[in-house]
Design an enzyme around this catalytic site. Sequence first.
Site, PDB file in Angstrom:
ATOM      1  N   SER A   1      91.737  33.079  48.526  1.00 17.60           N
ATOM      2  CA  SER A   1      91.765  32.145  47.409  1.00 17.60           C
ATOM      3  C   SER A   1      90.463  31.365  47.349  1.00 17.60           C
ATOM      4  CB  SER A   1      92.924  31.180  47.637  1.00 17.60           C
ATOM      5  OG  SER A   1      92.806  30.041  46.827  1.00 17.60           O
TER       6      SER A   1
ATOM      7  N   TYR B   1      97.964  24.958  53.378  1.00 15.55           N
ATOM      8  CA  TYR B   1      97.905  26.248  52.686  1.00 15.55           C
ATOM      9  C   TYR B   1      96.489  26.808  52.727  1.00 15.55           C
ATOM     10  CZ  TYR B   1      97.347  29.562  48.843  1.00 15.55           C
ATOM     11  OH  TYR B   1      97.004  30.662  48.103  1.00 15.55           O
TER      12      TYR B   1
ATOM     13  N   LYS C   1      94.777  30.204  54.720  1.00 13.98           N
ATOM     14  CA  LYS C   1      93.940  31.271  54.145  1.00 13.98           C
ATOM     15  C   LYS C   1      92.628  31.391  54.914  1.00 13.98           C
ATOM     16  CE  LYS C   1      96.584  32.703  50.870  1.00 13.98           C
ATOM     17  NZ  LYS C   1      97.154  34.056  50.915  1.00 13.98           N
TER      18      LYS C   1
HETATM   19  P1  NAD Z   1     104.369  35.105  44.803  1.00 13.86           P
HETATM   20  O1  NAD Z   1     105.096  34.061  45.570  1.00 13.86           O
HETATM   21  O2  NAD Z   1     104.786  35.376  43.418  1.00 13.86           O
HETATM   22  O3  NAD Z   1     104.406  36.489  45.615  1.00 13.86           O
HETATM   23  C1  NAD Z   1     104.430  36.539  47.021  1.00 13.86           C
HETATM   24  C2  NAD Z   1     105.517  37.517  47.438  1.00 13.86           C
HETATM   25  O4  NAD Z   1     105.542  37.580  48.874  1.00 13.86           O
HETATM   26  C3  NAD Z   1     106.910  37.107  46.991  1.00 13.86           C
HETATM   27  O5  NAD Z   1     107.548  38.179  46.328  1.00 13.86           O
HETATM   28  C4  NAD Z   1     107.628  36.750  48.298  1.00 13.86           C
HETATM   29  O6  NAD Z   1     109.021  37.063  48.236  1.00 13.86           O
HETATM   30  C5  NAD Z   1     106.880  37.596  49.304  1.00 13.86           C
HETATM   31  N1  NAD Z   1     106.906  37.066  50.674  1.00 13.86           N
HETATM   32  C6  NAD Z   1     106.646  35.806  51.089  1.00 13.86           C
HETATM   33  N2  NAD Z   1     106.751  35.724  52.434  1.00 13.86           N
HETATM   34  C7  NAD Z   1     107.066  36.965  52.881  1.00 13.86           C
HETATM   35  C8  NAD Z   1     107.310  37.520  54.153  1.00 13.86           C
HETATM   36  N3  NAD Z   1     107.250  36.775  55.263  1.00 13.86           N
HETATM   37  N4  NAD Z   1     107.616  38.837  54.260  1.00 13.86           N
HETATM   38  C9  NAD Z   1     107.693  39.618  53.133  1.00 13.86           C
HETATM   39  N5  NAD Z   1     107.475  39.136  51.900  1.00 13.86           N
HETATM   40  C10 NAD Z   1     107.167  37.828  51.764  1.00 13.86           C
HETATM   41  O7  NAD Z   1     102.810  34.722  44.871  1.00 13.86           O
HETATM   42  P2  NAD Z   1     101.586  35.302  44.037  1.00 13.86           P
HETATM   43  O8  NAD Z   1     101.156  34.273  43.068  1.00 13.86           O
HETATM   44  O9  NAD Z   1     101.872  36.666  43.584  1.00 13.86           O
HETATM   45  O10 NAD Z   1     100.479  35.328  45.184  1.00 13.86           O
HETATM   46  C11 NAD Z   1     100.236  36.465  45.981  1.00 13.86           C
HETATM   47  C12 NAD Z   1      99.188  36.140  47.027  1.00 13.86           C
HETATM   48  O11 NAD Z   1      98.003  35.680  46.380  1.00 13.86           O
HETATM   49  C13 NAD Z   1      99.600  35.039  47.997  1.00 13.86           C
HETATM   50  O12 NAD Z   1      99.128  35.367  49.285  1.00 13.86           O
HETATM   51  C14 NAD Z   1      98.862  33.821  47.486  1.00 13.86           C
HETATM   52  O13 NAD Z   1      98.590  32.891  48.497  1.00 13.86           O
HETATM   53  C15 NAD Z   1      97.593  34.437  46.934  1.00 13.86           C
HETATM   54  N6  NAD Z   1      96.957  33.620  45.887  1.00 13.86           N
HETATM   55  C16 NAD Z   1      97.688  33.238  44.800  1.00 13.86           C
HETATM   56  C17 NAD Z   1      97.103  32.433  43.834  1.00 13.86           C
HETATM   57  C18 NAD Z   1      97.892  31.963  42.631  1.00 13.86           C
HETATM   58  O14 NAD Z   1      97.503  30.987  42.012  1.00 13.86           O
HETATM   59  N7  NAD Z   1      98.993  32.617  42.264  1.00 13.86           N
HETATM   60  C19 NAD Z   1      95.757  32.013  43.971  1.00 13.86           C
HETATM   61  C20 NAD Z   1      95.029  32.458  45.077  1.00 13.86           C
HETATM   62  C21 NAD Z   1      95.653  33.262  46.037  1.00 13.86           C
HETATM   63  N1  UFG Z   2      97.080  20.299  36.369  1.00  3.07           N
HETATM   64  C1  UFG Z   2      97.589  19.298  35.566  1.00  3.07           C
HETATM   65  N2  UFG Z   2      98.947  19.191  35.461  1.00  3.07           N
HETATM   66  C2  UFG Z   2      99.806  20.039  36.093  1.00  3.07           C
HETATM   67  C3  UFG Z   2      99.271  21.065  36.903  1.00  3.07           C
HETATM   68  C4  UFG Z   2      97.901  21.159  37.032  1.00  3.07           C
HETATM   69  O1  UFG Z   2      96.851  18.522  34.977  1.00  3.07           O
HETATM   70  O2  UFG Z   2     101.035  19.878  35.949  1.00  3.07           O
HETATM   71  C5  UFG Z   2      95.612  20.462  36.471  1.00  3.07           C
HETATM   72  C6  UFG Z   2      95.059  20.297  37.875  1.00  3.07           C
HETATM   73  O3  UFG Z   2      94.778  18.948  38.138  1.00  3.07           O
HETATM   74  C7  UFG Z   2      93.822  21.199  37.829  1.00  3.07           C
HETATM   75  C8  UFG Z   2      94.223  22.312  36.869  1.00  3.07           C
HETATM   76  O4  UFG Z   2      95.302  21.796  36.099  1.00  3.07           O
HETATM   77  O5  UFG Z   2      92.749  20.492  37.258  1.00  3.07           O
HETATM   78  C9  UFG Z   2      94.681  23.580  37.573  1.00  3.07           C
HETATM   79  O6  UFG Z   2      95.714  23.269  38.501  1.00  3.07           O
HETATM   80  P1  UFG Z   2      96.578  24.396  39.220  1.00  3.07           P
HETATM   81  O7  UFG Z   2      97.588  23.701  40.086  1.00  3.07           O
HETATM   82  O8  UFG Z   2      97.082  25.361  38.221  1.00  3.07           O
HETATM   83  O9  UFG Z   2      95.515  25.177  40.093  1.00  3.07           O
HETATM   84  P2  UFG Z   2      94.572  24.664  41.267  1.00  3.07           P
HETATM   85  O10 UFG Z   2      93.178  24.956  40.845  1.00  3.07           O
HETATM   86  O11 UFG Z   2      94.880  23.297  41.692  1.00  3.07           O
HETATM   87  O12 UFG Z   2      95.058  25.587  42.459  1.00  3.07           O
HETATM   88  C10 UFG Z   2      95.120  26.996  42.301  1.00  3.07           C
HETATM   89  C11 UFG Z   2      96.261  27.593  43.152  1.00  3.07           C
HETATM   90  C12 UFG Z   2      95.970  27.433  44.607  1.00  3.07           C
HETATM   91  C13 UFG Z   2      94.620  27.943  44.931  1.00  3.07           C
HETATM   92  C14 UFG Z   2      93.588  27.283  44.052  1.00  3.07           C
HETATM   93  C15 UFG Z   2      92.216  27.814  44.288  1.00  3.07           C
HETATM   94  O13 UFG Z   2      97.458  26.914  42.875  1.00  3.07           O
HETATM   95  O14 UFG Z   2      96.910  28.204  45.315  1.00  3.07           O
HETATM   96  O15 UFG Z   2      93.918  27.534  42.687  1.00  3.07           O
HETATM   97  O16 UFG Z   2      92.259  29.198  44.151  1.00  3.07           O
HETATM   98  F1  UFG Z   2      94.336  27.669  46.219  1.00  3.07           F
END
Ligand code: NAD
Ligand code: UFG
Length: 338
Positions: free
Chosen positions: A124, A148, A152
């Site tokens: 991330s 979190y 990572k």
């Molecule tokens: P998500 O929660 O939708 O998907 C994660 C999946 O992993 C889920 O289906 C959950 O059931 C499964 N899971 C969790 N723990 C597990 C375990 N111990 N064993 C087997 N399965 C397990 O999340 P996502 O948004 O699809 O994110 C996927 C990956 O990308 C994550 O590692 C997350 O940290 C990373 N990521 C997400 C974002 C974002 O904003 N969505 C940003 C940066 C990185």
């Molecule tokens: N925000 C609001 N109101 C809300 C939610 C978010 O104003 O209800 C704003 C936040 O302050 C930020 C922007 O919208 O300025 C984006 O916020 P998000 O929570 O959607 O995303 P972040 O950038 O804070 O975090 C995301 C993922 C993290 C990841 C990070 C960097 O949630 O898992 O991007 O990759 F680590």
Amino acid sequence: MNVLVTGGMGYIGSHTCIQMIQSGMTPVIFDNLYNSKSSVLDCIEKVSGTRPVFINGDIRDKSLLIKVMKEHDIENVIHFAGLKAVGESVEKPLEYYDNNVNGTLVLVDAMREANVKSLVFSSSATVYGDPASVPITEDFPTSATNPYGRSKLMVEECLTDFQKANSDWSITLLRYFNPVGSHPTGELGEDPQGIPNNLMPFVSQVAVGRREFLSVFGNDYPTPDGTGIRDYIHVMDLSDGHVAALEKVGAKHGLHIYNLGTGNGYSVLDMVKAFESASGKPVPYKVVARRAGDIAECWADPAKAVTELGWKAERTLEEMTQDTWRWQSSNPQGYPSE
Ligand code: NAD
Ligand code: UFG
């Protein structure tokens, strides 16, 4: 190419499975359904025409992982499984380190025993902490401000050391910026449980009438309109980035690190406006205090992925918001419950 996809039932994993199938790869999904529903499999099948093998299992179950990798002749692993809520990670650090860090170590150990030496890891942009400048390149210093993010970063460091000691492995760290959007069919999308932490799911739940208004976390940042700026990337582009990574560096020994972002930044108010015009619905909002730990701005320099993976984010802000709305308006309560 047989690919084990941990977390393949989740938001990013499910979209990636579809793009993999479309590219001729065979995903084998391994997920414990902690944050996803089994009906996702029907949606993947409906959209792609193929029903992937699904194993309901936990990545901390080493013997099950070894058995599955051997049974399905797995050649590569994409590792999405993990916990991802920043706020929750502050309350439950042990759960985050156990799932994200310990879970990854168990997975890599299982891969070693099953002789699978190619791993793509979901990292991330959070590993850049509060960057000194934008756009962010892969060689920027890394840091963490919450459990979190630290999980990572720890995994990145463990995998870096492991790859150094095992030079015949291919390990790819993909640093996602802000994934948004849904499959253009409206059949798959993001389905957060409870109150959404992230901006776009919250905005779309306001537009569909599930929530009254959006809280904008601060309008006094040093940005043009005072609200936070992020690099929102369509989940379909992100999914294509995984396919490109597998194809280009999945068999190439070494440690590979790429930003997956668009290189464009949009403010919270830009996103609200774009969503209103895509949905034709008002998104009322109130400005409230800044959220602890948030940074002013963050966007990627995606040049390295363009040059080395031949991948570039193509989808526009309009597509991100229209596709989100198609999913949200046709599935206001998300995926059907079992
Ligand atoms: P998500 O929660 O939708 O998907 C994660 C999946 O992993 C889920 O289906 C959950 O059931 C499964 N899971 C969790 N723990 C597990 C375990 N111990 N064993 C087997 N399965 C397990 O999340 P996502 O948004 O699809 O994110 C996927 C990956 O990308 C994550 O590692 C997350 O940290 C990373 N990521 C997400 C974002 C974002 O904003 N969505 C940003 C940066 C990185
Ligand atoms: N925000 C609001 N109101 C809300 C939610 C978010 O104003 O209800 C704003 C936040 O302050 C930020 C922007 O919208 O300025 C984006 O916020 P998000 O929570 O959607 O995303 P972040 O950038 O804070 O975090 C995301 C993922 C993290 C990841 C990070 C960097 O949630 O898992 O991007 O990759 F680590």
